[in-house]
Scaffold this motif. Structure first.
Motif, PDB file in Angstrom:
ATOM      1  N   GLU A   1      40.474 -33.528-129.635  1.00 53.09           N
ATOM      2  CA  GLU A   1      41.743 -34.231-129.564  1.00 53.09           C
ATOM      3  C   GLU A   1      41.683 -35.182-128.388  1.00 53.09           C
ATOM      4  N   ASN A   2      41.606 -36.470-128.672  1.00 54.53           N
ATOM      5  CA  ASN A   2      41.454 -37.473-127.618  1.00 54.53           C
ATOM      6  C   ASN A   2      40.297 -37.109-126.676  1.00 54.53           C
TER       7      ASN A   2
ATOM      8  N   GLU B   1      52.837 -39.219-125.176  1.00 48.93           N
ATOM      9  CA  GLU B   1      52.176 -39.128-126.480  1.00 48.93           C
ATOM     10  C   GLU B   1      51.563 -37.750-126.637  1.00 48.93           C
TER      11      GLU B   1
ATOM     12  N   THR C   1      49.128 -35.859-129.650  1.00 50.44           N
ATOM     13  CA  THR C   1      48.473 -35.820-130.949  1.00 50.44           C
ATOM     14  C   THR C   1      47.845 -34.448-131.126  1.00 50.44           C
TER      15      THR C   1
ATOM     16  N   GLU D   1      45.757 -32.995-133.999  1.00 50.33           N
ATOM     17  CA  GLU D   1      45.113 -33.165-135.296  1.00 50.33           C
ATOM     18  C   GLU D   1      44.997 -31.841-136.036  1.00 50.33           C
TER      19      GLU D   1
ATOM     20  N   TYR E   1      49.934 -33.583-136.788  1.00 52.39           N
ATOM     21  CA  TYR E   1      51.023 -34.497-136.425  1.00 52.39           C
ATOM     22  C   TYR E   1      50.681 -35.264-135.157  1.00 52.39           C
ATOM     23  N   ARG E   2      51.457 -36.293-134.898  1.00 50.35           N
ATOM     24  CA  ARG E   2      51.401 -37.012-133.631  1.00 50.35           C
ATOM     25  C   ARG E   2      52.818 -37.419-133.245  1.00 50.35           C
TER      26      ARG E   2
ATOM     27  N   LEU F   1      50.315 -36.482-139.997  1.00 52.46           N
ATOM     28  CA  LEU F   1      49.106 -37.291-140.141  1.00 52.46           C
ATOM     29  C   LEU F   1      48.738 -37.514-141.602  1.00 52.46           C
TER      30      LEU F   1
ATOM     31  N   PHE G   1      50.566 -46.582-131.909  1.00 52.34           N
ATOM     32  CA  PHE G   1      49.221 -46.062-132.137  1.00 52.34           C
ATOM     33  C   PHE G   1      48.208 -47.153-132.498  1.00 52.34           C
TER      34      PHE G   1
END
Length: 471
Positions: free
Chosen positions: A47-48, A154, A156, A158, A162-163, A183, A460
């Motif tokens: 995630e990121n 923010e 997110t 995954e 959702y984000r 998502l 985004f």
């Protein structure tokens, strides 16, 4: 210190999973479609750039034992707490934007609602989500940091599908807007929050303001509701504790179904502490089911006839006990004491479990009573900073310093940021400029017809060149 520092809801979860008496494995199987845990076949989560979410904070919380809130609040009885400066020791290392993101802790209930074919079943899942959204507040006696104007957050997830993006769109009055989306295009969840708070001598009360909207896109349904009142007791003397009370109405604007939930006030003997009770009715106003439980524990659904029969038998058995309590009971003159005995939810035969709170980390008390989800919200891993706008909460130096246990630096940074915000406002006034929001604009909620902050999109796309330098 800034006299414009808003005293947001110093709200308070159950760090024990010994709840919901009578729960069976079959009930959980019926109630839960998505359990909220990652399904990744053993592969590390991404995630990121983060392989896994942290499970603890960098430093334990700072002791508040040597500080008194009375010197600050004694002149504020009956007034709105919109311009009261609070020492940083009463904060927790999260922004209010991150605090409202905790609505998403039980996102599996939204996924569940979207997977169900019957509108009554969907309403039950949405009702459980609405109750679960306030569950993380139990025992959270720290006040979140007030977002700076233009601040964003923010999140997110995954693995949970959702984000979310949120923005502080107004400073006076303080308004926080948020927008979350699936998502896979199954739902959107959005709203704007601007609670009005008052101090009443022993307690602080938060009046809920702002409409919350959940849209299940596959079913073309929109649900709206407003959160219950929140009251923090013993802000001057005694142990801090919280109750939520008031009526919450969840409306399905597509079918006409309505869920009415009564968050019950504690009462003199504490019998109703944390209890939630209500019903779902169809568009012809026929009651289809009764919902009951505790917002700190779990929520159940049962047939109205079974509920009434159970309550009738319960009332007969309670008559003698109530008389004994009335003789023995007396209110404490010094503090609004939370009842010592807190019976768990007695499950009515034939009930279906809708939701149960997640247990907290064993060391939660040393981490501001955070849930496992809350612990992750200010996580900032290498490489993440380059992907975020400069307005993201995780980049706030005062919150970051407090999280690492440097209270002196946190206080200095907080004062610097507030002064910078004041100077920026003076410059705009001098040039007769209005503040321009970046990701939300003021509009009308199409489902209830009231004023709301609407997400304009584009966040985004990762173009943050025109984001302000607020830190």
């Amino acid at each position: 210190m800034n006299n414009e520092d808003e005293f947001y809801d110093a709200v308070t979860g159950l760090d024990s999973d010994e709840s919901c008496e009578g729960t069976s494995e079959a009930s959980f199987k019926d109630a839960i479609v998505f359990d909220g845990h990652p399904k990744n076949n053993g592969a590390p989560l991404q995630e990121n750039g983060i392989k896994r979410h942290r499970t603890t904070l960098p430093a334990p919380m700072f002791s508040r034992n040597d500080f008194s809130i009375w010197g600050i609040l004694k002149k504020c009885i009956g007034l709105e707490l919109s311009k009261i400066t609070m020492p940083i020791v009463f904060n927790e290392p999260l922004s209010f934007l991150q605090r409202i993101t905790e609505y998403m802790e039980h996102t599996y209930l939204i996924h569940k609602a979207g997977s169900l074919s019957d509108s009554l079943d969907r309403m039950q899942a949405v009702a459980a989500f609405a109750v679960s959204a306030v569950a993380s507040q139990w025992d959270r006696t720290g006040k979140p940091f007030n977002p700076l104007l233009g601040e964003t957050y923010e999140l997110t997830r995954e693995e949970q599908g959702y984000r979310l993006i949120s923005e502080q769109v107004s400073h006076h009055p303080p308004v926080s807007a948020f927008f979350a989306e699936s998502l896979t295009g199954d739902f959107v969840f959005h709203g704007s929050i601007y609670p009005k708070l008052k101090f009443w001598g022993k307690s602080v009360e938060a009046e809920p303001r702002g409409t919350i909207t959940l849209e299940l896109l596959r079913h073309k349904e929109a649900y709206t509701w407003t959160n219950p009142f929140c009251c923090v007791h013993n802000v001057i003397l005694g142990k801090l504790w919280i109750e939520q009370y008031g009526t919450v109405e969840i409306v399905n604007h597509s079918t006409g179904d309505k869920c009415v939930l009564n968050f019950k006030p504690c009462g003199m003997f504490g019998k109703e502490l944390h209890r939630v009770e209500g019903y779902i009715q169809d568009k012809s106003k026929k009651r289809r089911c009764v919902i009951y439980g505790k917002w700190t524990e779990c929520l159940w659904s049962v047939d109205p006839q079974a509920f009434e029969a159970y309550k009738k038998a319960e009332r007969k058995g309670d008559t003698k006990k109530q008389k004994q309590e009335e003789v023995a009971g007396a209110e404490n003159e010094d503090a609004d004491e939370m009842p010592d005995v807190q019976e768990t939810v007695a499950v009515i035969p034939g009930s279906t479990l809708l939701w149960r709170i997640s247990s907290r980390p064993a060391h939660s008390a040393e981490m501001y009573n955070f849930t496992s989800f809350a612990v992750t919200l200010n996580e900032l891993e290498p490489g993440m900073e380059a992907a975020l706008p400069p307005t993201d909460c995780r980049l706030r130096p005062d919150i970051r310093a407090m999280e690492t246990g440097d209270m002196d630096q946190a206080s200095k940074e907080k004062e610097r940021l507030e002064e910078k915000q004041r100077e920026a406002r003076k410059e705009r006034a001098k040039d007769e400029q209005e503040w321009s929001t970046r990701w939300f604009q003021l509009g009308t909620n199409p489902h209830v017809g009231t004023q709301d902050w609407i997400y304009t999109g584009g966040y985004f796309d990762r173009n943050y060149t025109d984001c302000p330098n607020i830190y």
